[in-house]
Design an enzyme around this catalytic site. Structure first.
Site, PDB file in Angstrom:
ATOM      1  CG  HIS A  72      -1.926  -1.100   1.234  1.00 36.04           C
ATOM      2  ND1 HIS A  72      -3.181  -1.006   0.687  1.00 36.04           N
ATOM      3  CD2 HIS A  72      -1.844  -2.359   1.727  1.00 36.04           C
ATOM      4  CE1 HIS A  72      -3.832  -2.152   0.861  1.00 36.04           C
ATOM      5  NE2 HIS A  72      -3.027  -2.994   1.474  1.00 36.04           N
ATOM      6  CG  ASN A 145      -7.974  -4.566   1.009  1.00 32.46           C
ATOM      7  OD1 ASN A 145      -7.280  -3.582   1.220  1.00 32.46           O
ATOM      8  ND2 ASN A 145      -7.501  -5.791   1.041  1.00 32.46           N
ATOM      9  CG  HIS A 336      -2.468  -1.283  14.579  1.00 32.37           C
ATOM     10  ND1 HIS A 336      -3.037  -2.513  14.360  1.00 32.37           N
ATOM     11  CD2 HIS A 336      -1.500  -1.489  15.495  1.00 32.37           C
ATOM     12  CE1 HIS A 336      -2.433  -3.420  15.108  1.00 32.37           C
ATOM     13  NE2 HIS A 336      -1.494  -2.818  15.807  1.00 32.37           N
TER      14      HIS A 336
HETATM   15 FE1  HDD Z   1      -2.448  -4.952   5.543  1.00 32.79          FE
HETATM   16  C1  HDD Z   1      -1.027  -1.897   5.172  1.00 32.79           C
HETATM   17  C2  HDD Z   1      -5.440  -3.709   4.363  1.00 32.79           C
HETATM   18  C3  HDD Z   1      -3.781  -8.127   5.519  1.00 32.79           C
HETATM   19  C4  HDD Z   1       0.330  -6.093   7.014  1.00 32.79           C
HETATM   20  N1  HDD Z   1      -3.112  -3.162   4.886  1.00 32.79           N
HETATM   21  C5  HDD Z   1      -2.364  -2.024   4.814  1.00 32.79           C
HETATM   22  C6  HDD Z   1      -3.167  -0.947   4.319  1.00 32.79           C
HETATM   23  C7  HDD Z   1      -4.404  -1.470   4.079  1.00 32.79           C
HETATM   24  C8  HDD Z   1      -4.362  -2.855   4.447  1.00 32.79           C
HETATM   25  C9  HDD Z   1      -5.607  -0.733   3.534  1.00 32.79           C
HETATM   26  C10 HDD Z   1      -2.697   0.478   4.048  1.00 32.79           C
HETATM   27  C11 HDD Z   1      -2.855   1.344   5.274  1.00 32.79           C
HETATM   28  C12 HDD Z   1      -2.462   2.754   4.952  1.00 32.79           C
HETATM   29  O1  HDD Z   1      -3.110   3.371   4.086  1.00 32.79           O
HETATM   30  O2  HDD Z   1      -1.510   3.225   5.560  1.00 32.79           O
HETATM   31  N2  HDD Z   1      -4.223  -5.760   4.983  1.00 32.79           N
HETATM   32  C13 HDD Z   1      -5.349  -5.074   4.621  1.00 32.79           C
HETATM   33  C14 HDD Z   1      -6.464  -5.987   4.544  1.00 32.79           C
HETATM   34  C15 HDD Z   1      -5.990  -7.222   4.842  1.00 32.79           C
HETATM   35  C16 HDD Z   1      -4.585  -7.086   5.132  1.00 32.79           C
HETATM   36  C17 HDD Z   1      -7.888  -5.577   4.176  1.00 32.79           C
HETATM   37  C18 HDD Z   1      -6.719  -8.528   4.909  1.00 32.79           C
HETATM   38  C19 HDD Z   1      -7.977  -8.649   5.112  1.00 32.79           C
HETATM   39  N3  HDD Z   1      -1.832  -6.775   6.110  1.00 32.79           N
HETATM   40  C20 HDD Z   1      -2.532  -7.951   6.058  1.00 32.79           C
HETATM   41  C21 HDD Z   1      -1.776  -9.003   6.717  1.00 32.79           C
HETATM   42  C22 HDD Z   1      -0.615  -8.425   7.161  1.00 32.79           C
HETATM   43  C23 HDD Z   1      -0.669  -7.032   6.768  1.00 32.79           C
HETATM   44  C24 HDD Z   1      -2.233 -10.430   6.862  1.00 32.79           C
HETATM   45  C25 HDD Z   1       0.540  -9.028   7.898  1.00 32.79           C
HETATM   46  C26 HDD Z   1       0.514 -10.095   8.609  1.00 32.79           C
HETATM   47  N4  HDD Z   1      -0.639  -4.154   5.932  1.00 32.79           N
HETATM   48  C27 HDD Z   1       0.338  -4.803   6.605  1.00 32.79           C
HETATM   49  C28 HDD Z   1       1.529  -3.924   6.939  1.00 32.79           C
HETATM   50  C29 HDD Z   1       1.073  -2.545   6.345  1.00 32.79           C
HETATM   51  C30 HDD Z   1      -0.288  -2.871   5.744  1.00 32.79           C
HETATM   52  C31 HDD Z   1       2.838  -4.451   6.504  1.00 32.79           C
HETATM   53  C32 HDD Z   1       2.028  -1.828   5.417  1.00 32.79           C
HETATM   54  C33 HDD Z   1       1.987  -0.378   5.794  1.00 32.79           C
HETATM   55  C34 HDD Z   1       1.271  -0.362   7.054  1.00 32.79           C
HETATM   56  O3  HDD Z   1       0.880  -1.621   7.388  1.00 32.79           O
HETATM   57  O4  HDD Z   1       1.066   0.611   7.751  1.00 32.79           O
HETATM   58  O5  HDD Z   1       1.713  -3.846   8.310  1.00 32.79           O
END
Ligand code: HDD
Length: 713
Positions: A72, A145, A336
């Site tokens: 993202h 999402n 978060h």
């Molecule tokens: Fe995630 C970012 C949505 C599964 C780990 N995620 C992130 C963002 C969105 C989502 C919208 C962007 C937030 C922003 O605008 O700053 N993610 C989802 C959805 C998931 C999902 C809807 C499943 C239903 N994500 C998911 C899993 C993991 C992560 C299973 C890790 C185990 N996601 C992250 C992250 C991010 C992230 C690495 C990257 C940047 C952030 O968190 O702030 O922690």
């Protein structure tokens, strides 16, 4: 009623800085007299190390970048508010959902997943849909999402999924695209992804606008009321403008013409007062119904069909202010799913549980310190007091001797809140089980809802899924991966697999290789379960198609019309169309062979918005060619022909009146126009009300996809 709508803006204003009418200074407040020359030993001599002004400027510049989000990375954000329209105190004690009319400030960030910060907006991808509610009880983040399901069931596969979809590690290609070997290699070994694959190969993955997408919380969450009773909940965002997409060929061309297309669209809509708006809906599932369905509520690859549990609207979100500073707000915001308020809690969804670790952890490397909550955009408007101390870039100056609990020296402060005083308490769910590294058998149905989704699509949408798969798998170089995918697709729908196979010049394998469930190796007994297909209790769901979705809007507000003009253009034609569009909050833009202005038939002049060189059909929703004296210039212009060909190919409305019709008649597609094509509108009578009305009604249909060749039959 007390209203908190502007509270976050007031909070942010403490950190805003404006240099208008101010002296230029160093970071230490020293006024600068010369910002153009370094301090040198003589006019032509070497620069001096003592030049602290130069050193400060360059050092700061050298450190301006922070790591982009691991996923993202590319996103666009905006401020706004959430307003309760239908309070649900019987279901949740969350303060921001209690009172009709209560407004809570929000910041929303909408993103693509795979691409880097500078990648195109129009990638075929999931869109992140994150909303931070600055509530009176602290920040609540709904991090969802634009698709209601996910690729994988367990957080342990997330790094694998992301490694597979990101540019390949040896050559860092391709950027912001899933159409490559490593992604499809992984997917072809992960049958649990098949439902999500249907979504991502559908037009949901190429939205017309970030304002025309649904949003979903994806996981099942819990709501808890004052009496500590709980229900399961799924969150939905429903866009006021309906859910609409562009064509895939169009998406690829937009990426070249304006890779900021979605970002610009969101920005412009807010600047011009067309505030994006969504309704927030909830699907409520009583705890007693936890095991009622053919799918497991804890499985994030499943949705709850709206036909089984309807969506109840509880409020609306309006985005009405662009950020003042992209980095400070859109980039530094940290979401978060574990930022909760009393009245909302998690479920045991194993993907959600893993997320609860990942988001704080990633902010530590991205924003660099455990004090990221102090960054203005992340700061809660509810007061914060605790015994956390120090760390890089700490802003708060905690006074007093005490930084521990319990204490007597500080009078026991800060003290814990009773539940009745708003203290958070997790739902006291009873858990009695063995510790197991494995998955529930109730997660084994990998094809039932993939079928439900595919069967719910109209033929047009099915044909887009076929073409998307032909494109994506067509870019895969390893034959075995393509064949394995055809084997999986056949388990969703045989005809779908066969049609995709035609495009690949391949055949569907008679006995497809059966990848191990969850991609695990056979020696792991717990994970070694076979994928199944469970019959769904409904055959189709209209909520899953974009074209039949009951909430789809015919409104054309904020849509853009290209008005192709040459000298001698009819003022009446142009004005009547522009005015008719304005009444619908849509806008016409004058496009001509050159910039400047055009002489009209009444010897007046109309300003040109774009030249043919600086615009393209893919940047507009439809095209209109008004009556004009010098129309030959347009009919013979190659750029005009390309403009119209693309508009026709992308199934847009094309209209002309008077002499303007000659330009359509000169187009390469003219002989192909079907009599039934209501998207091609021609009128001998100039600037008539009937003509503009017909045009606007046709635009409300968004696209005339029936025009496409090789439709799914
Ligand atoms: Fe995630 C970012 C949505 C599964 C780990 N995620 C992130 C963002 C969105 C989502 C919208 C962007 C937030 C922003 O605008 O700053 N993610 C989802 C959805 C998931 C999902 C809807 C499943 C239903 N994500 C998911 C899993 C993991 C992560 C299973 C890790 C185990 N996601 C992250 C992250 C991010 C992230 C690495 C990257 C940047 C952030 O968190 O702030 O922690």
């Amino acid at each position: 009623m007390e209203n908190f709508q502007d509270e976050k803006q007031r909070d942010l204003s403490k950190n805003k800085s404006d240099g208008t009418n101010k002296f230029l200074t160093t970071d230490q407040g020293l006024k600068i007299n010369d910002d153009n020359n370094t301090l040198k030993a003589g006019e032509r001599g070497p620069s001096l190390l003592e030049d602290f002004i130069l050193r400060e400027k360059i050092t700061h510049f050298d450190h301006e970048r922070i790591p982009e989000r691991i996923v993202h990375a590319r996103g666009s954000g905006a401020h706004g508010f959430f307003e309760v329209t239908n309070p649900i105190p019987e279901l949740t004690k969350a303060g921001f959902l209690q009172t009709k009319g209560l407004k809570t400030p929000v910041f929303a960030r909408i993103s693509t997943v795979a691409g880097s910060r500078g990648s195109t907006d129009l990638a075929r991808d999931v869109r992140g849909f994150s909303v931070k509610f600055y509530t009176q009880e602290g920040n609540y983040d709904l991090v969802g999402n634009n698709m209601p399901v996910f690729f994988i069931q367990d957080a342990s596969k997330f790094p694998d999924l992301v490694h597979a979809v990101k540019p390949e590690p040896h050559n860092e290609m391709p950027q912001a695209a899933s159409a490559h070997d490593t992604f499809w290699d992984f997917i072809s070994l992960m049958p649990e992804s098949m439902h999500m694959i249907m979504w991502i190969m559908s037009d949901r993955a190429i939205p017309r606008s970030l304002r025309m997408m649904e949003g979903f919380g994806v996981h099942t969450f819990r709501l808890i009321n004052e009496a500590d009773e709980s229900v399961f909940v799924k969150f939905h965002w429903k866009p006021k403008l309906g859910t609409h997409a562009v064509a895939w060929d169009e998406a690829q061309k937009i990426s070249g013409k304006n890779s900021d297309f979605h970002r610009q669209d969101l920005w412009d809509a807010i600047e011009t007062g067309n505030f994006p708006e969504w309704e927030l809906g909830v699907q409520i599932i009583p705890t007693a119904d936890e095991h009622k369905y053919e799918f497991d509520l804890l499985d994030p690859t499943k949705l709850v069909p709206e036909e089984l549990v309807p969506v109840t609207i509880v409020g609306r979100m309006v985005l009405n202010k662009n950020p003042d500073n992209f980095f400070a707000e859109t980039e530094q915001i940290a979401f978060h799913p574990g930022h909760l308020v009393p009245g909302i809690d998690f479920s045991n969804d194993p993907l959600l549980q893993g997320r609860l670790f990942s988001y704080t952890d990633t902010q530590l490397s991205r924003l660099g310190s455990p004090n990221f909550h102090e960054i203005p955009i992340n700061r809660s408007i509810a007061p914060t007091h605790n015994n956390q101390r120090d760390g890089h870039m700490r802003q708060e100056i905690n006074t007093g001797r005490v930084s521990y609990h319990p204490n007597s020296l500080g009078g026991g402060c800060p003290y814990q809140a009773k539940i009745s005083e708003g203290g958070f308490s997790s739902f006291s769910e009873r858990i009695d089980s063995h510790k197991i590294r494995g998955r529930s058998e109730s997660f084994n149905d990998h094809f039932g809802q993939a079928k439900l989704f595919f069967n719910s699509q109209t033929d047009i949408e099915k044909s887009h899924i076929v073409k998307a798969l032909q494109f994506e798998l067509g870019k895969v170089e390893t034959t075995a991966i393509r064949v394995r995918m055809l084997g999986l697709l056949a388990q969703v729908d045989n005809k779908l697999a066969e049609k995709v196979a035609v495009g690949l010049g391949s055949t569907v394998p008679a006995s497809p290789e059966k990848p191990m469930n969850h991609g695990v190796s056979p020696e792991n007994e717990m994970g070694n379960q076979e994928s199944t297909t469970v019959k769904q209790s409904i055959a189709t769901s209209d909520a899953l198609t974009m074209l039949k979705n009951p909430t789809n809007s015919k409104r054309i507000a904020s849509r853009k019309v290209a008005i192709l003009c040459s000298a001698g253009v009819s003022e009446d034609s142009v004005n009547s169309m522009k005015n008719a569009l304005l009444k619908e909050d849509a806008k016409g833009f004058i496009i001509a062979p050159h910039l400047g202005s055009l002489k009209t038939d009444k010897d007046g002049a109309i300003p040109v918005d774009f030249s043919l060189l600086t615009s393209a059909s893919v940047l507009f929703d439809s095209v209109y060619i008004p009556h004009g004296q010098d129309i030959k210039v347009l009919a013979e212009n190659d750029d005009v022909q390309e403009f119209l060909n693309d508009a026709y190919k992308h199934c847009k409305v094309i209209a002309a009146d008077g002499e303007g019709q000659k330009v359509i008649k000169a187009a390469a597609f003219a002989s192909k126009i079907s009599k039934n094509d209501k998207g091609i509108i021609m009128s001998d009578i100039q600037s008539s009300d009937d003509f503009t009305k017909e045009f606007i009604t046709a635009m409300g249909k968004h696209r005339f996809w029936e025009r496409e060749e090789n439709l799914y039959k």
